[in-house]
Design a protein around this motif. Structure first.
Motif, PDB file in Angstrom:
ATOM      1  N   LYS A  25       2.922  -9.368   5.070  1.00  0.00           N
ATOM      2  CA  LYS A  25       3.184  -7.912   3.996  1.00  0.00           C
ATOM      3  C   LYS A  25       4.278  -7.936   3.345  1.00  0.00           C
ATOM      4  O   LYS A  25       5.747  -7.502   4.293  1.00  0.00           O
ATOM      5  CB  LYS A  25       2.621  -6.576   5.245  1.00  0.00           C
ATOM      6  N   LEU A  26       4.214  -7.823   2.483  1.00  0.00           N
ATOM      7  CA  LEU A  26       5.775  -7.674   1.625  1.00  0.00           C
ATOM      8  C   LEU A  26       5.860  -6.373   1.773  1.00  0.00           C
ATOM      9  O   LEU A  26       4.937  -5.669   1.256  1.00  0.00           O
ATOM     10  CB  LEU A  26       5.639  -8.602   0.091  1.00  0.00           C
ATOM     11  N   LEU A  27       6.905  -6.426   1.007  1.00  0.00           N
ATOM     12  CA  LEU A  27       7.916  -4.117   1.770  1.00  0.00           C
ATOM     13  C   LEU A  27       8.876  -4.474   0.323  1.00  0.00           C
ATOM     14  O   LEU A  27       9.238  -5.711  -0.018  1.00  0.00           O
ATOM     15  CB  LEU A  27       8.686  -4.286   3.009  1.00  0.00           C
ATOM     16  N   SER A  28       8.172  -3.634  -0.152  1.00  0.00           N
ATOM     17  CA  SER A  28       9.463  -2.993  -1.880  1.00  0.00           C
ATOM     18  C   SER A  28      10.775  -2.461  -0.883  1.00  0.00           C
ATOM     19  O   SER A  28      10.845  -2.512  -0.049  1.00  0.00           O
ATOM     20  CB  SER A  28       8.621  -1.659  -2.292  1.00  0.00           C
ATOM     21  N   ALA A  29      11.669  -2.567  -2.236  1.00  0.00           N
ATOM     22  CA  ALA A  29      13.096  -2.854  -1.346  1.00  0.00           C
ATOM     23  C   ALA A  29      13.231  -1.321  -1.481  1.00  0.00           C
ATOM     24  O   ALA A  29      14.296  -1.050  -0.619  1.00  0.00           O
ATOM     25  CB  ALA A  29      13.887  -2.590  -3.035  1.00  0.00           C
ATOM     26  N   THR A  30      12.846  -0.825  -1.446  1.00  0.00           N
ATOM     27  CA  THR A  30      12.849   1.039  -1.016  1.00  0.00           C
ATOM     28  C   THR A  30      12.386   0.876   0.645  1.00  0.00           C
ATOM     29  O   THR A  30      12.494   2.279   1.177  1.00  0.00           O
ATOM     30  CB  THR A  30      12.289   2.027  -1.672  1.00  0.00           C
ATOM     31  N   GLY A  31      11.494   0.079   0.671  1.00  0.00           N
ATOM     32  CA  GLY A  31      10.541  -0.085   1.573  1.00  0.00           C
ATOM     33  C   GLY A  31       9.704   0.759   2.607  1.00  0.00           C
ATOM     34  O   GLY A  31       8.750   1.622   2.828  1.00  0.00           O
ATOM     35  N   THR A  32       9.610   1.291   0.616  1.00  0.00           N
ATOM     36  CA  THR A  32       8.414   2.756   0.686  1.00  0.00           C
ATOM     37  C   THR A  32       6.727   2.250  -0.263  1.00  0.00           C
ATOM     38  O   THR A  32       5.792   2.979   0.536  1.00  0.00           O
ATOM     39  CB  THR A  32       8.436   4.283   0.005  1.00  0.00           C
ATOM     40  N   GLU A  33       6.687   1.017  -0.108  1.00  0.00           N
ATOM     41  CA  GLU A  33       5.652   0.339  -0.933  1.00  0.00           C
ATOM     42  C   GLU A  33       5.054  -1.121   0.139  1.00  0.00           C
ATOM     43  O   GLU A  33       6.253  -1.050  -0.037  1.00  0.00           O
ATOM     44  CB  GLU A  33       6.254   0.402  -2.545  1.00  0.00           C
ATOM     45  N   SER A  34       3.987  -1.405  -0.417  1.00  0.00           N
ATOM     46  CA  SER A  34       3.445  -2.501   0.451  1.00  0.00           C
ATOM     47  C   SER A  34       3.065  -3.356  -0.319  1.00  0.00           C
ATOM     48  O   SER A  34       2.506  -2.610  -0.406  1.00  0.00           O
ATOM     49  CB  SER A  34       3.599  -2.676   2.208  1.00  0.00           C
TER      50      SER A  34
END
Length: 175
Positions: A25-34
């Motif tokens: 599961k790759l996480l966006s830089a903000t952590g709000t998307e994956s």
């Protein structure tokens, strides 16, 4: 979330298929998307797992399958329940993202592929049709090759097995 080739992502591991393929599961830089992907660890190859319905009486094939389970367990012990860093590069013919994967930081000593090669659970798999690398990639590739060569000399992991069928040879067998 769109995956950008060569971008560094925080990642979490999911299901582990074998010693070099697993869900991330790759996480966006903000952590709000994956984004969930199937990852193929770059520049290594581990023994092939026994496929459902396949059997053999050949002791070399049976040993290869045993090493596949050991490689999968080694990968599980290394990355399960760990915060990971992944860098996806390209999608292979099986629709897996070919990635570099790290524990904790982007140091070569934290690279998962290097650790598997050093422990003798993976052999090096040289890149084809790619000729441009950044310094980090070159260092990782050299470390994988050196780690696998050292494991071979010391007879560690798959290299301890006399007459071992290496992964690229195993794939050529018709089972």
């Amino acid at each position: 979330m769109e995956i950008i080739k060569g971008r560094v992502y925080k990642a979490e591991v999911g299901f582990i298929y074998d010693g070099d393929s697993f869900n991330l599961k790759l996480l966006s830089a903000t952590g709000t998307e994956s984004q969930n992907i199937i990852c193929r660890a770059q520049w290594i190859d581990t023994p092939e797992s026994q496929k459902p319905g396949k059997s053999s009486t050949d002791p070399r094939v049976i040993k290869h399958w045993e090493w596949a389970e050991k490689a999968k367990l080694a990968l599980m012990n290394l990355i399960q329940n760990r915060a990971l860093i992944a860098i996806p590069y390209e999608v292979d013919q099986y629709q897996r993202w070919v990635c570099d994967v790290y524990l904790d930081n982007l140091l070569v000593s934290s690279n998962v592929q290097v650790k598997l090669a050093q422990s003798g659970f993976a052999v090096s798999r040289l890149p084809f049709n790619r000729h441009i690398y950044n310094v980090r990639e070159t260092t990782v590739l050299r470390s994988i090759i050196a780690g696998a060569a050292t494991a071979n000399r010391k007879r560690i992991g798959v290299w301890s097995q006399s007459n071992m069928i290496l992964p690229y040879e195993f794939k050529k067998l018709s089972l």
